[in-house]
Enzyme design. Sequence first.
Site, PDB file in Angstrom:
ATOM      1  N   ASP A  30       0.765  -1.179   0.030  1.00 31.00           N
ATOM      2  CA  ASP A  30      -0.080  -0.022   0.143  1.00 31.00           C
ATOM      3  C   ASP A  30       0.947   1.211  -0.075  1.00 31.00           C
ATOM      4  O   ASP A  30       2.138   1.286   0.617  1.00 31.00           O
ATOM      5  CB  ASP A  30      -0.737   0.020   1.246  1.00 31.00           C
ATOM      6  CG  ASP A  30      -2.139   1.002   1.069  1.00 31.00           C
ATOM      7  OD1 ASP A  30      -3.201   0.419   0.761  1.00 31.00           O
ATOM      8  OD2 ASP A  30      -1.760   2.190   1.169  1.00 31.00           O
ATOM      9  N   LEU A 154     -17.854  -8.141  -2.152  1.00 28.87           N
ATOM     10  CA  LEU A 154     -17.747  -8.388  -0.593  1.00 28.87           C
ATOM     11  C   LEU A 154     -18.683  -7.371  -0.074  1.00 28.87           C
ATOM     12  O   LEU A 154     -18.530  -6.212  -0.278  1.00 28.87           O
ATOM     13  CB  LEU A 154     -16.304  -8.090  -0.013  1.00 28.87           C
ATOM     14  CG  LEU A 154     -15.064  -9.055  -0.884  1.00 28.87           C
ATOM     15  CD1 LEU A 154     -13.941  -8.621  -0.345  1.00 28.87           C
ATOM     16  CD2 LEU A 154     -15.347 -10.464  -0.632  1.00 28.87           C
ATOM     17  N   GLU A 156     -18.717  -4.914   3.599  1.00 27.00           N
ATOM     18  CA  GLU A 156     -18.139  -4.872   4.886  1.00 27.00           C
ATOM     19  C   GLU A 156     -18.863  -5.350   6.031  1.00 27.00           C
ATOM     20  O   GLU A 156     -20.240  -5.616   5.798  1.00 27.00           O
ATOM     21  CB  GLU A 156     -18.093  -3.332   5.025  1.00 27.00           C
ATOM     22  CG  GLU A 156     -17.136  -2.714   4.166  1.00 27.00           C
ATOM     23  CD  GLU A 156     -16.890  -1.168   4.432  1.00 27.00           C
ATOM     24  OE1 GLU A 156     -17.043  -0.727   5.418  1.00 27.00           O
ATOM     25  OE2 GLU A 156     -16.236  -0.692   3.441  1.00 27.00           O
ATOM     26  N   ASN A 226     -24.638  -3.287  -7.547  1.00 29.55           N
ATOM     27  CA  ASN A 226     -24.560  -2.153  -6.681  1.00 29.55           C
ATOM     28  C   ASN A 226     -25.737  -1.119  -6.723  1.00 29.55           C
ATOM     29  O   ASN A 226     -26.467  -0.785  -5.764  1.00 29.55           O
ATOM     30  CB  ASN A 226     -23.301  -1.565  -6.493  1.00 29.55           C
ATOM     31  CG  ASN A 226     -22.257  -2.092  -5.328  1.00 29.55           C
ATOM     32  OD1 ASN A 226     -22.736  -3.421  -5.262  1.00 29.55           O
ATOM     33  ND2 ASN A 226     -21.170  -1.749  -5.044  1.00 29.55           N
ATOM     34  N   GLY A 275     -25.490   4.239   2.906  1.00 25.77           N
ATOM     35  CA  GLY A 275     -24.341   4.963   2.716  1.00 25.77           C
ATOM     36  C   GLY A 275     -23.325   3.998   2.622  1.00 25.77           C
ATOM     37  O   GLY A 275     -23.251   2.979   2.031  1.00 25.77           O
ATOM     38  N   CYS A 278     -19.450   2.345  -0.959  1.00 28.40           N
ATOM     39  CA  CYS A 278     -19.569   1.900  -2.242  1.00 28.40           C
ATOM     40  C   CYS A 278     -21.027   2.284  -2.892  1.00 28.40           C
ATOM     41  O   CYS A 278     -21.050   2.841  -4.112  1.00 28.40           O
ATOM     42  CB  CYS A 278     -19.862   0.282  -1.980  1.00 28.40           C
ATOM     43  SG  CYS A 278     -18.201  -0.376  -1.418  1.00 28.40           S
TER      44      CYS A 278
HETATM   45  C1  UGA Z   1     -21.803  -3.071  -0.843  1.00 26.57           C
HETATM   46  C2  UGA Z   1     -22.670  -4.562  -1.926  1.00 26.57           C
HETATM   47  O1  UGA Z   1     -23.582  -4.906  -1.195  1.00 26.57           O
HETATM   48  C3  UGA Z   1     -21.509  -5.386  -2.127  1.00 26.57           C
HETATM   49  O2  UGA Z   1     -21.985  -6.668  -2.853  1.00 26.57           O
HETATM   50  C4  UGA Z   1     -20.295  -4.731  -2.576  1.00 26.57           C
HETATM   51  O3  UGA Z   1     -19.306  -5.922  -2.860  1.00 26.57           O
HETATM   52  C5  UGA Z   1     -19.827  -3.650  -1.811  1.00 26.57           C
HETATM   53  O4  UGA Z   1     -20.752  -2.824  -1.702  1.00 26.57           O
HETATM   54  C6  UGA Z   1     -18.678  -3.013  -2.425  1.00 26.57           C
HETATM   55  O5  UGA Z   1     -18.834  -2.474  -4.049  1.00 26.57           O
HETATM   56  O6  UGA Z   1     -17.558  -3.112  -2.268  1.00 26.57           O
HETATM   57  P1  UGA Z   1     -21.619  -2.671   1.554  1.00 26.57           P
HETATM   58  O7  UGA Z   1     -21.231  -1.232   1.134  1.00 26.57           O
HETATM   59  O8  UGA Z   1     -20.516  -3.306   2.675  1.00 26.57           O
HETATM   60  O9  UGA Z   1     -21.700  -3.601   0.282  1.00 26.57           O
HETATM   61  O10 UGA Z   1     -22.849  -2.353   2.227  1.00 26.57           O
HETATM   62  P2  UGA Z   1     -24.455  -2.843   2.174  1.00 26.57           P
HETATM   63  O11 UGA Z   1     -24.503  -4.171   2.978  1.00 26.57           O
HETATM   64  O12 UGA Z   1     -24.776  -3.071   0.584  1.00 26.57           O
HETATM   65  O13 UGA Z   1     -25.245  -1.807   2.743  1.00 26.57           O
HETATM   66  C7  UGA Z   1     -25.002  -0.355   2.119  1.00 26.57           C
HETATM   67  C8  UGA Z   1     -25.951   0.642   2.814  1.00 26.57           C
HETATM   68  O14 UGA Z   1     -27.423   0.308   2.495  1.00 26.57           O
HETATM   69  C9  UGA Z   1     -25.680   0.544   4.371  1.00 26.57           C
HETATM   70  O15 UGA Z   1     -25.767   1.715   4.595  1.00 26.57           O
HETATM   71  C10 UGA Z   1     -26.972  -0.237   4.940  1.00 26.57           C
HETATM   72  O16 UGA Z   1     -27.381   0.237   6.221  1.00 26.57           O
HETATM   73  C11 UGA Z   1     -27.870   0.154   3.972  1.00 26.57           C
HETATM   74  N1  UGA Z   1     -29.198  -0.878   3.945  1.00 26.57           N
HETATM   75  C12 UGA Z   1     -28.476  -2.078   3.183  1.00 26.57           C
HETATM   76  C13 UGA Z   1     -30.401  -0.474   3.823  1.00 26.57           C
HETATM   77  O17 UGA Z   1     -30.726   0.633   4.503  1.00 26.57           O
HETATM   78  N2  UGA Z   1     -31.525  -1.403   3.830  1.00 26.57           N
HETATM   79  C14 UGA Z   1     -31.051  -2.459   3.212  1.00 26.57           C
HETATM   80  O18 UGA Z   1     -32.117  -3.386   3.295  1.00 26.57           O
HETATM   81  C15 UGA Z   1     -29.827  -3.080   3.098  1.00 26.57           C
END
Ligand code: UGA
Length: 456
Positions: A30, A154, A156, A226, A275, A278
């Site tokens: 990194d 993935l 988080e 996404n 939020g 991603c």
């Molecule tokens: C997201 C995608 O889900 C992954 O598949 C992808 O690999 C990743 O981005 C990336 O591009 O690296 P992540 O950012 O870890 O993963 O978070 P998510 O689980 O997608 O949640 C995103 C946001 O949506 C969070 O703030 C969560 O609280 C919110 N959320 C999620 C909701 O408000 N409602 C839901 O039903 C699900």
Amino acid sequence: MRIAIIGCGYVGLVTGTCLAEVGHEAICFDNDPEKTQLLLADRVPIYEPHLEALFLRNRQRGRLRVTATAGEAIRAAEAIFICVGTPPLENGEADLSAIDRVARLIAAEADGPKLVIEKSTVPVRTGLELKRALSVYARTAGHRFRVASNPEFLREGTAVEDFLHPDRIVVGVDEESSEQQLRDIYRPLLEHRFQCPVHRDGCPPDTPPFLVTTIASAELIKHASNSFLALKISYANALAELCERLGADVEEVTRAMGLDPRIGPQFLRAGLGFGGFCLPKDVQAFVRLAERAGVDFSLLREAEKINRRQVERFVEKIRRALWVIRDKQIGVLGLAFKPRTDDIRFSPAVELVRRLQQEGAQVRVFDPKAMPRAEKMLDGARFCRDAYEVADQAEALLIATDWPEFAALDWERIRDTMSRPLVLDGRNLLDPARMRELGFEYFSMGRPAGDCWPLN
Ligand code: UGA
């Protein structure tokens, strides 16, 4: 296989560590010297379940190396994963300058043919540009670079589990040999030849589909996935607003919707919105990409618009419940953008705290993991030891991140120490009937307010 990982953020660190765990020799680089020093001292700079244990185990086994010299990583490897950040530019497009820098670095430092794999989320055609940059800057004539796209999915908070048990592995290639090499890299996962640190009592019997596509399709699959997830969340949030107006319960509605296999139950949770680093940036970048390609994807703009409304809608609820926000003691539970992570980038919870501060509230906060990061960003908020300190003498307690431990708090104790037992749940984490039974005024997102003063 000897594999280099360039970029040790969430994606790079999980990828390098898991590749070592399943039997490869990984070497990580990194360009942030602070991060590198921590890693060299065997300290993992982020919180991600299982990551630290796996990182240390593979460091001890000698299968996971860290280097402060890019050239060492590049020369040591047959395959190089690019996992650097692609943050949003002012205009919403992805900033690809880190990818460009890495391409030039690889071209300059490589001492033989390499497979260069984009894992960072990038717009379509980045693979082409990458290939061109690698050949233009190659220092030694005759070194052929092959390029592939291998988007990561993935999440988080469950990144290690997602890496070891992917829904799908997508590889975008333009040569048979690149496909073969990627199959070799992922063979331990495809044949389930690894000891799973997540499911100690046996893993689900899954064999992930290995999808071979063009490089352009692979790049598009990531943005398309996404953005679709973001659409789903915004759909649920618009529905929640409607439910509030019409006296329905969004949880009942989405539960029934989700039982239709064509819809599916996930990503229909209403709340403060999406939020993180991603979804928000990928939607923006995808819209820009479509615009440049002359395609009207304003559907996604609407999803963004609905998402931006969520924190404001919640602040409005708080205002109606408290009448006046100025000088009120307000407790906020949760700062991370989602549970099981310490990441606060583009976190609706952080935005909420800032909005309340603008309104003149006295804000106290607690998050199980994100406090050290948030302390650097939130001036004027009181950072508490635990949820009970946040609630003590508070006039309102807000749930901003759905950490499961918040549901398990001693809510009777909280009720007795608050100056007014008022809970506004921005993530629909708690059971409304139980909260009201306990004597709370309780409000959430898209669910009826019961006998409480109607806020909706
Ligand atoms: C997201 C995608 O889900 C992954 O598949 C992808 O690999 C990743 O981005 C990336 O591009 O690296 P992540 O950012 O870890 O993963 O978070 P998510 O689980 O997608 O949640 C995103 C946001 O949506 C969070 O703030 C969560 O609280 C919110 N959320 C999620 C909701 O408000 N409602 C839901 O039903 C699900």
